[in-house]
Scaffold this motif. Structure first.
Motif: not given
Length: 232
Positions: A214-215, A184, A151, A157-159
């Motif tokens: 997607t996040d 994360d 990132n 961003v969290r997945f």
């Protein structure tokens, strides 16, 4: 007459007793002498003991060493041990010097670049977040995809990897599991590496697959990596 007969009888008995005693004494002496033949009495004279010890040097007498001889023996042994220790130290020093001379200079390890397979890496990028597949290999009944994520955006961003979609070149959905990928991705953070595993039994006649992620929970950021070669 009675008195004379009594005296006579007494004398006769006395002579008989004397005769019997003499005979018994003679017999006892004779038997004792024959029994003691060959038996000698021990020599109890001290002078004879000293004389026998002088004439027989192997009788077991203890010989005492002189103090000077003892000191000489001890000194010679100490000197011998000291010389041996010095020689050992000299040999060790020589070995250390030879080892230092023969030891080659250590060179810093060279960084070996990873050799990529043909058609790799396959990557996708969205809003500074990158998802790339570095390699694919079969092992233990699974297809292992080496995945790298990073990132470079301003926000973390969290997945949730249960939302990872894996499809083959015929549009079929495949089950997969992930290992080592972070939940994360921090903003402007380093690259993270993990593995996506797909059972080999699901890949009959499959040449290429695709990944979509997607996040979570906004699902605004979507990463799609298509046409990943997995043919054998």
């Amino acid at each position: 007459m009675r008195i004379n007969s009594t005296v006579l009888l007494t004398l006769v008995l006395l002579f008989l007793m004397l005769g019997a005693g003499s005979v018994s004494a003679f017999l006892g002496f004779t038997f004792g002498s024959s029994a003691l033949k060959g038996v000698t009495t021990p020599d109890g004279r001290p002078t004879s003991k000293f004389a026998s010890s002088k004439t027989n040097p192997q009788s077991g007498a203890v010989a005492f060493l002189k103090e000077e001889d003892i000191l000489k023996v001890v000194k010679s042994r100490i000197d011998g041990k000291t010389k041996a220790a010095k020689s050992d130290e000299t040999n060790e020093d020589d070995e250390d010097i030879n080892g230092k001379k023969q030891k080659p200079e250590e060179k810093p390890p060279q960084v070996v670049e990873e050799k990529l397979q043909p058609g790799f890496p396959v990557a996708a990028e969205n809003e500074g977040v990158t998802l790339s597949v570095q390699s694919a290999r079969y092992s233990g009944g699974d297809l292992l995809l080496k995945v790298k994520m990073q990132n470079k955006g301003a926000d973390s961003v969290r997945f949730l990897y249960s939302f990872l979609d894996v499809t083959d070149d015929k549009g079929r959905t495949l089950s997969a599991s992930t290992e080592g990928l972070p939940a994360d991705l921090p903003a402007n953070g380093p690259a993270f590496t993990g593995t996506v595993s797909i059972p080999t039994a699901l890949l009959d006649d499959v040449k290429k697959i695709s990944l979509a992620l997607t996040d979570y929970p906004d699902q605004k950021l979507k990463l799609e990596v298509s046409n990943i070669p997995v043919g054998r």
